[in-house]
Scaffold this motif. Structure first.
Motif, short mmCIF file in Angstrom:
data_model
loop_
_atom_site.label_atom_id
_atom_site.label_comp_id
_atom_site.label_asym_id
_atom_site.label_seq_id
_atom_site.Cartn_x
_atom_site.Cartn_y
_atom_site.Cartn_z
N LEU A 57 20.16 38.61 11.18
CA LEU A 57 21.38 39.40 10.95
C LEU A 57 22.41 39.19 12.05
O LEU A 57 23.61 39.19 11.79
CB LEU A 57 21.04 40.88 10.81
CG LEU A 57 20.29 41.27 9.54
CD1 LEU A 57 19.97 42.76 9.56
CD2 LEU A 57 21.10 40.91 8.31
N ASP A 58 21.97 39.00 13.27
CA ASP A 58 22.90 38.79 14.39
C ASP A 58 23.65 37.47 14.27
O ASP A 58 24.70 37.30 14.88
CB ASP A 58 22.16 38.83 15.73
CG ASP A 58 21.61 40.20 16.05
OD1 ASP A 58 22.10 41.19 15.47
OD2 ASP A 58 20.68 40.28 16.87
N ASN A 59 23.09 36.52 13.51
CA ASN A 59 23.71 35.19 13.36
C ASN A 59 24.22 34.94 11.95
O ASN A 59 24.52 33.80 11.61
CB ASN A 59 22.68 34.11 13.72
CG ASN A 59 22.20 34.23 15.14
OD1 ASN A 59 22.99 34.45 16.04
ND2 ASN A 59 20.91 34.13 15.34
N PRO A 62 29.05 32.97 7.14
CA PRO A 62 29.08 32.07 5.97
C PRO A 62 28.60 30.66 6.31
O PRO A 62 27.87 30.04 5.54
CB PRO A 62 30.55 32.09 5.56
CG PRO A 62 31.06 33.41 6.04
CD PRO A 62 30.32 33.66 7.33
N GLU A 63 28.96 30.17 7.48
CA GLU A 63 28.56 28.82 7.88
C GLU A 63 27.04 28.72 8.05
O GLU A 63 26.43 27.72 7.65
CB GLU A 63 29.26 28.41 9.19
CG GLU A 63 30.78 28.29 9.08
CD GLU A 63 31.50 29.65 9.13
OE1 GLU A 63 32.66 29.68 8.69
OE2 GLU A 63 30.92 30.65 9.58
N ALA A 64 26.44 29.72 8.65
CA ALA A 64 24.99 29.72 8.86
C ALA A 64 24.25 29.76 7.53
O ALA A 64 23.22 29.09 7.35
CB ALA A 64 24.57 30.89 9.74
N VAL A 65 24.78 30.52 6.58
CA VAL A 65 24.15 30.58 5.25
C VAL A 65 24.25 29.25 4.54
O VAL A 65 23.26 28.75 3.99
CB VAL A 65 24.80 31.71 4.41
CG1 VAL A 65 24.29 31.66 2.96
CG2 VAL A 65 24.52 33.07 5.03
N VAL A 66 25.43 28.62 4.57
CA VAL A 66 25.59 27.31 3.93
C VAL A 66 24.63 26.31 4.55
O VAL A 66 23.95 25.55 3.84
CB VAL A 66 27.05 26.83 4.02
CG1 VAL A 66 27.18 25.37 3.62
CG2 VAL A 66 27.94 27.71 3.18
#
Length: 74
Positions: A57-59, A62-66
């Motif tokens: 959750l801390d990271n 949208p970029e991390a999910v992609v």
């Protein structure tokens, strides 16, 4: 079997979709004549996604999910 400290049993299981671990625990309790239930259930792998690679959750951006959803090469 990961651990057994009476009356708690911890185990890992690699199963296919449609396997009901809660029912497995109940069935084992019936076979043993003791009753049984799950106090915790943690899915660590789904397909090629691993819990250890999950975005915390801390990271969560949208970029991390992609990036996390990109197919694994190889």
């Amino acid at each position: 079997l990961v651990d057994y400290t009476y009356p708690v049993v911890q185990f890992e299981s690699a199963v296919s979709s449609g396997t009901y671990i809660r029912t497995l625990a109940e069935d084992l309790g019936k076979i043993l004549g003791t009753g049984a239930y799950l106090s915790a259930l943690e899915r660590t792998v789904v397909g090629h996604y691993k819990l250890e690679d999950a975005v915390g959750l801390d990271n969560l951006t949208p970029e991390a999910v992609v990036k996390a959803l990109q197919p694994i090469a190889g």
